[in-house]
Write an enzyme that holds these catalytic residues in place. Sequence first.
Site, PDB file in Angstrom:
ATOM      1  N   CYS B  85      -0.493  25.778   7.111  1.00  0.00           N
ATOM      2  CA  CYS B  85       0.620  26.549   7.671  1.00  0.00           C
ATOM      3  C   CYS B  85       0.265  28.038   7.696  1.00  0.00           C
ATOM      4  O   CYS B  85      -0.585  28.453   8.463  1.00  0.00           O
ATOM      5  CB  CYS B  85       1.896  26.265   6.886  1.00  0.00           C
ATOM      6  N   HIS B 194       2.191  20.123   6.247  1.00  0.00           N
ATOM      7  CA  HIS B 194       1.947  20.385   4.828  1.00  0.00           C
ATOM      8  C   HIS B 194       1.520  19.150   4.046  1.00  0.00           C
ATOM      9  O   HIS B 194       2.368  18.456   3.481  1.00  0.00           O
ATOM     10  CB  HIS B 194       3.224  20.941   4.206  1.00  0.00           C
ATOM     11  N   GLU B 196       0.347  19.061   1.142  1.00  0.00           N
ATOM     12  CA  GLU B 196       0.684  19.217  -0.294  1.00  0.00           C
ATOM     13  C   GLU B 196       2.112  18.778  -0.597  1.00  0.00           C
ATOM     14  O   GLU B 196       2.467  18.601  -1.762  1.00  0.00           O
ATOM     15  CB  GLU B 196       0.436  20.666  -0.748  1.00  0.00           C
TER      16      GLU B 196
END
Lengths: 84, 231
Positions: B85, B194, B196
Amino acid sequence: MARVVVDVMLKPEILDPQGQAVANALPRLGVTDVSSVRIGRRIEIDFTGEPDLDRAREIADKLLANPVIEDFEIRVESAAAEVA
Amino acid sequence: MRIGVVTFPGSLDDGDAARAARIAGAEAVRLWHGDPDLHGVDAVVLPGGFSYGDYLRCGAIARFAPVMESIIDAARGGLPVLGICNGFQVLCEAHLLPGALTRNQHLHFRNRDQWLKVEATNTAWTNGFTPGQEILIPVKNGEGCFVADTKTLDALEAEGRVIARYINGNPNGSQRDIAGITNEAGNVVGIMPHPEHAVEALTGPSLDGLGFFTSVLRSLATDGQLAGGQQ
């Protein structure tokens, strides 16, 4: 004061959705004769001494504009123009 | 193995990125934007967020942080770097990846779970996936529209450097549905969604994001290119 003005604009081929949104709002103001709006950024750089166009160009090229998507123009602003 | 996670002023997802690295089995090492020392990490994650308030352009100021000077040098030397991002935006601003990320075409911030199709799996961060694998990870951005000139886009496709594309809907207008790309060497990867945030059943829509972190551990183990960190 020694002021250099940098105008940064998206390259013509890059879509400007903000400009389009503004253009789409204009009919609500009764404006119907505008075909396009594009939004850029004006940056004023004040040098302590003489305006240094080469330095300003370097600043614009490295930081103020992203050459992948933006073009820039620089100019020294005259004292008279500052008042306006 | 040690994965460094950079914190810039305005980073939001550094905590989650460090957590993902730990869940994958790595030691997470927090790196500070003002400190050029990489503390012997074997890989680096540039997390999501709004570094320096997204002032000027997303990632434009972060690119000049002291830690970035070291990361840019190390990345050119082969250090695996993943930009997520805002981290992807920083990598483009640093010219480690081509193109740029601009305002979402529809002007809305998009926050949703997003299907991706993985393409290039010969990179440090995607070697654990299979080409064509479909994965579900969250996307959340306001300026995630990937743009580049036609020549660059053609070169990315011809060289197999698109690592993932949006499927079942493009959330931001990215050209050719590109969600992530890699550099020529395959050590630097940028991705807008994302990974994560998709590493635990409790908080994510899947565990698909873990593959990015386990990939880099596998790649480091295979290459034996540890930068001096403990295993």
